[in-house]
Scaffold this active site. Structure first.
Site, PDB file in Angstrom:
ATOM      1  N   ALA A 103      27.187 -51.284  14.246  1.00  0.00           N
ATOM      2  CA  ALA A 103      27.813 -50.068  12.328  1.00  0.00           C
ATOM      3  C   ALA A 103      28.639 -48.731  13.049  1.00  0.00           C
ATOM      4  O   ALA A 103      28.729 -48.520  14.056  1.00  0.00           O
ATOM      5  CB  ALA A 103      27.379 -50.159  11.252  1.00  0.00           C
ATOM      6  N   SER A 104      27.997 -48.344  11.866  1.00  0.00           N
ATOM      7  CA  SER A 104      29.255 -47.032  11.905  1.00  0.00           C
ATOM      8  C   SER A 104      28.572 -45.493  13.119  1.00  0.00           C
ATOM      9  O   SER A 104      29.363 -44.482  13.500  1.00  0.00           O
ATOM     10  CB  SER A 104      29.318 -45.982  10.246  1.00  0.00           C
ATOM     11  OG  SER A 104      30.056 -46.685   9.495  1.00  0.00           O
ATOM     12  N   THR A 105      26.869 -46.209  12.961  1.00  0.00           N
ATOM     13  CA  THR A 105      26.559 -45.130  14.701  1.00  0.00           C
ATOM     14  C   THR A 105      27.425 -44.652  15.573  1.00  0.00           C
ATOM     15  O   THR A 105      27.235 -43.662  15.971  1.00  0.00           O
ATOM     16  CB  THR A 105      24.914 -45.526  14.223  1.00  0.00           C
ATOM     17  OG1 THR A 105      25.675 -46.853  15.195  1.00  0.00           O
ATOM     18  CG2 THR A 105      24.741 -45.603  13.494  1.00  0.00           C
ATOM     19  N   ILE A 106      28.114 -45.375  16.066  1.00  0.00           N
ATOM     20  CA  ILE A 106      29.875 -45.058  17.699  1.00  0.00           C
ATOM     21  C   ILE A 106      30.278 -44.654  16.907  1.00  0.00           C
ATOM     22  O   ILE A 106      31.762 -44.318  17.674  1.00  0.00           O
ATOM     23  CB  ILE A 106      29.303 -46.308  18.257  1.00  0.00           C
ATOM     24  CG1 ILE A 106      29.825 -47.715  17.098  1.00  0.00           C
ATOM     25  CG2 ILE A 106      28.377 -47.003  18.544  1.00  0.00           C
ATOM     26  CD1 ILE A 106      31.247 -47.658  16.521  1.00  0.00           C
TER      27      ILE A 106
END
Lengths: 373, 631
Positions: free
Chosen positions: B330-333
């Site tokens: 998800a948005s962590t990357i």
């Protein structure tokens, strides 16, 4: 010369002579008993209780020997037939209503005493054969030989049927020794040996019990069943072989002390001895036996009448058969037939019989009739 | 006539005959004795050595001695796996005459259960001769006392003491330490294949999971031997010689027990995992997967009921979520993608888009939505990280294309094993054209690329992978293999550190691009619109991070996601990656909480708790990190 000897003796009449004890033979026997006790101490796992029981038996044995030595050989000669017939009757009685012990019918219970009639026959058979043969001139004629042979075969078969192969072997040899010493012709010996050879298959198929056959098979190839029936003989050979020339030392035999060796204080005590004292010790032990046998044969030769000669010779040679069969079976030369190492193995009955035999031998050696022959 | 002839005796002739026969008899005696003696000579002299060997073979047995298993400590020297004596009731079947009768009597005395008897019967098969078979493995003091009083009745049955593994902190460290248990057929086969049969001859247990399994070689040690004298019953009489075993080496973990316990507490009652590492070394300070279970259950053989309960639990406690859980990142990357965009000159720091909450491709009707329905307005790369603007990354992904993304992310370690010292690791999936062709036999569509920009669309990563990739950002390209083991503990208490394991660094053209990305992550926590600003309100240290919310449920084109309308197991995973202190990072925290909802409100506060605990209780020199962000 004989006269001089007698006077010499008379000058120093010892206690032993007064009681008709042959000092030289006694020395041999006591030495053997001493060696036996030392070995038994190790073989029993230093069991004082067993030592005490064995000492008591040796005492009884010496007592019986002393009593027998007092009886003049002539009395034995007169008793021979009665002893033999009584023995035969008892053997039949054993087969009919004897006690079972270890899977064999050997014991006769007479309420006050319980004993093996086969032990009586160990002495009665040579007595009977000696009596029968000495009735006639030596060498015996074929007819007499055949008759004496029958006298030997009847008790032998009866005992073999109990079954007690070891004792029947000893009894057969005691009778055969008497016949041999009487001077049976070599031609006949050859024929009989041939017949015996022919008899072996008959024995195998009709007379021997399954466990006896098994013993023979095991003897022929002990490694076929190293954990089962071959175990005894393999462990015994390991004990003897690992003893080497000098032995592992008294109480140091691992085969016996760690209980790998079965029956180590009874029939297989020779393996314990060999393991702990080595070949040199065995040679010493054999020297004691040879000493006793030589002394017995000398007594037989000096005996005054044919009956005494034959009986003395037979007793002595039967003693050797004990030694040979026991050592042979323990070291893998012969099948295991259950013959003790005389005066060394733990056990009572056969020892008393042996000592009685030596008593008779001493009586023959010391009770000379100063009358004519 | 016959009788008459017999009457005449020639005594001297008879005596001579007898004497001759006696002499012959003596010769025969001597001859037979010669046979006996020569036979004895063969046995005792010629074959002496053979029989001596067999005699020794009878009495001397070589008994292997199991080495003591190496102990496991935490980084502060607290014992995490120890060896405790346990007593077991063991039976040597060969020494028992009537096994059934003995078992019946023992059943009366010790109240053996049918399960124990069944297990015994099972173990009895295929057991080596004279090797004891356990009847009951864990005797309590009462059992020991009761049996000892009746021992004389049971030859061949005895109580044996041995050392057995014990994990004093139970379920706190299960997924790290793993456990040991009885060597089974499969283990034995592997031992034989590895040529270690002799070394394991006396060993009872083997590492089955976790560190216990991964470092089995060092923990096990080397077998020893003793020569003993036994009697014919196999009983040991005395020891002749001892070649002592070499105990396994004691090892020290990077794990901090205190932190691990705090992590466990914050995850209580939830399904998820927290990974805390030291970005400077790759060392694992804490790693907890919730729910966990008690490894001690397995050491002495877990009961079937207990095992089935663990196996069939919908919460999957047996899985180590930190290394085996494969989650869409998800948005962590987003920071990683931003770096790739900047470094490939696909975007610049000045590049902006106008986010209306919707992203469309030319000539495609499909609409990709931003998590914020109305969009974020004008955003640049930094703001796109701070506010976690999806549209910006749809656009960036579109511009980069799957090939560039896939190549770069593979260099960050996605789609591959991190090499952490655990066998229980999954590799995750970094999608690519080749992968899709191989997996689905389908071409890669442009529409597949767009959601890759927000870490979805076939992309899965394990939390440890994620943690490692954030450490790569923190270290400006330096890459380390995550390590649980720190080194060896010597007898004098000194620790011999294992060398750090480095990987090929992540190369950039412009190093200042790192700062852009890291500063944006600082804004996530400290910026006015940062998605983690609420979670990190009023903290005593400066940290940076990135939130993430992974969709597990495809929403229709015109629907909106409503958590309470979706089955629990399909709700969003809450995620957070973060590190602190910002200037000189000491800890890197990765949080994944399954089906908890949004990352900023559900994962970031958890990460803060962990960081708070670290700085309150563990870090001594964190003040150096208080200088704030480089703006």
């Amino acid at each position: 010369m004989k006269q001089r000897k007698t006077t010499f003796k008379n000058n120093q009449t010892t206690l032993l002579e007064r009681f008709h004890i042959d000092a030289i033979l006694l020395m041999g026997l006591v030495t053997l008993m001493g060696v036996g006790l030392v070995t038994l101490y190790s073989a029993s796992g230093q069991d004082i209780g067993q030592m005490e029981r064995q000492l008591a038996r040796l005492g009884v044995g010496l007592g019986v020997m002393l009593v027998m030595a007092q009886i003049p050989p002539l009395a034995f000669r007169r008793l021979s037939t009665y002893a033999y017939i009584a023995g035969l009757l008892m053997l039949v009685a054993v087969l009919l209503f004897g006690d079972m012990g270890k899977g064999a019918q050997r014991w006769l219970d007479l309420k006050f005493i319980r004993f093996q009639p086969s032990e009586v026959m160990k002495l009665a058979v040579p007595m009977m054969v000696a009596w029968y043969i000495s009735k006639f001139t030596l060498p015996p004629r074929t007819l007499h030989i055949v008759s004496s042979f029958i006298l030997v075969v009847i008790p032998t078969v009866l005992i073999a049927k109990q079954p007690d192969l070891g004792t029947s072997l000893l009894i057969a040899s005691s009778g055969i020794f008497a016949i041999f010493l009487a001077g049976v012709s070599w031609r006949l010996i050859t024929i009989v040996a041939g017949l015996c050879g022919a008899f072996l298959p008959v024995m195998w198929f009709f007379l021997m019990k399954e466990y006896q056959k098994q013993r023979v098979l095991t003897f022929l190839n002990p490694e076929s069943d190293p954990l089962g029936s071959g175990y005894h003989i393999i462990q015994s050979k390991i004990a003897i072989g690992s003893g080497g020339l000098e032995g592992k030392g008294w109480l140091q035999g691992t085969q016996s002390q760690l209980e790998f060796l079965p029956e180590r204080h009874t029939d297989f005590i020779f393996a314990v001895f060999s393991e702990e004292f080595g070949l040199l010790g065995v040679l010493g032990l054999l020297a004691i036996y040879v000493f006793i046998i030589c002394r017995g044969l000398i007594i037989a030769n000096r005996a005054q009448d044919a009956y005494s000669k034959l009986l003395a010779g037979s007793i002595t040679l039967t003693f050797f058969v004990y030694v040979f069969v026991n050592m042979g079976m323990v070291s893998g030369l012969l099948p295991v037939v259950g013959v003790p190492l005389p005066l060394v193995s733990f056990g009572g009955t056969s020892m008393v019989t042996l000592m009685a035999g030596f008593g008779i031998l001493m009586g023959i050696g010391t009770q000379k009739r100063f009358l004519s022959r | 006539m016959v009788r008459k002839r017999q009457q005449i005796r020639d005594h001297s002739a008879e005596a001579n005959l007898f004497a001759r026969r006696t002499a012959i008899a003596l010769l025969i005696v001597i001859g037979m004795l010669a046979v006996v003696i020569s036979n004895l000579y063969v046995l005792q002299v010629k074959q002496f050595e053979d029989y001596q060997t067999r005699s020794n073979g009878n009495r001397i047995k070589v008994v292997p001695i199991a080495p003591n298993r190496g102990l496991i400590y935490d980084r502060n020297g607290i014992l995490l796996a120890e060896n405790r004596p346990v007593f077991s009731l063991e039976v040597v079947p060969e020494q028992i005459e009537d096994l059934d009768a003995t078992l019946a009597e023992l059943t009366d005395l010790m109240s053996l259960t049918q399960e124990e008897l069944d297990d015994f019967a099972q173990h009895l098969k295929g057991q080596r001769r004279f090797k004891p078979v356990a009847l009951r493995t864990q005797l309590n003091e009462e059992d020991v006392a009761r049996f000892s009083a009746h021992q004389h009745r049971f030859p061949g049955v005895s109580i044996e003491a041995r050392l057995s593994r014990y994990y004093p902190y139970g379920d706190t460290l299960t997924h790290i330490l793993g456990y040991v248990a009885k060597i089974n057929k499969n283990d034995l086969q592997k031992i034989v294949e590895a040529g270690q049969e002799a070394n394991y001859a006396a060993t009872h247990d083997i590492g089955k999971l976790g560190i216990e399994k991964f470092h089995e070689d060092v923990l096990h040690g080397e077998v020893g031997y003793q020569q003993v004298e036994v009697n014919s019953q196999g009983r040991i009489i005395r020891t002749l010689n001892i070649d002592p075993p070499t105990p396994g080496r004691d090892i020290v973990l990077n794990v901090d027990l205190q932190l691990q316990m705090a992590v466990q507490k914050t995850l209580a009652g939830q399904r998820g995992t927290i990974v805390v590492s030291d970005p400077r070394t790759g060392g694992m300070l804490a790693m907890y997967s919730s729910p966990s279970y008690d490894p001690n259950l397995f050491v002495h053989g877990i009961s079937r009921a207990n095992y089935n309960e663990l196996l069939n639990s919908p919460d999957r406690p047996l899985i180590n979520r930190a290394t085996q859980g494969q989650y869409p990142p998800a948005s962590t990357i987003k920071p990683h993608l931003a770096l790739v965009g900047l470094d490939t000159n696909t975007i610049t720091t000045r590049h902006t888009i106008n986010d209306t909450g919707r992203f469309r491709l030319p000539n495609v009707s499909h609409v990709w939505r931003d998590w914020r329905k109305w969009g974020h307005g004008k955003v640049d790369v930094s703001k796109a990280i701070e506010v976690s603007c999806d549209t910006y990354y749809y656009d960036l992904a579109y511009k980069l294309g799957i090939d560039k993304i896939s190549e770069a992310m593979t260099e960050f370690g996605f789609g591959d094993y991190t090499g952490i010292d655990l066998y229980e690791e999954s590799d995750g999936n970094m999608p690519s054209r080749g992968w899709k062709r191989a997996r689905f036999n389908q071409p890669w569509y442009i529409g597949d690329t767009i959601p890759v920009g927000i870490g979805q669309s076939f992309w899965t990563a394990t939390p440890v992978q994620l943690n490692q990739s954030v450490n790569t950002l923190i270290n400006r390209g330096e890459r380390y293999v995550p390590q649980i083991m720190r080194g060896y503990m010597h007898d004098n208490g000194q620790v011999q550190l294992e060398p750090l394991k480095t990987l090929r660094p992540y190369q950039v053209k412009e190093t200042k691009n790192w700062d852009v990305v890291l500063n944006a992550m600082w804004k996530v926590v400290n910026g006015e619109e940062g998605t983690a600003r609420h979670a990190f309100k009023d903290v005593g240290y400066v940290s940076a991070g990135k939130t993430g919310t992974a969709q597990l449920f495809a929403i229709g084109q015109n629907e909106s996601y409503k958590a309470d309308e979706v089955a629990e197991h399909l709700r969003d995973n809450a995620m957070y990656v973060g590190f602190a202190p910002f200037d000189e990072p000491q800890i890197s925290v990765t949080v994944v909480i399954e089906n908890a909802g949004g990352g900023s409100s559900n994962a970031a506060p958890v990460a803060r708790e962990v960081m708070d605990f670290y700085f309150d209780n563990i870090a001594s020199d964190f003040l150096s990190g208080m200088t704030g962000a480089v703006q």
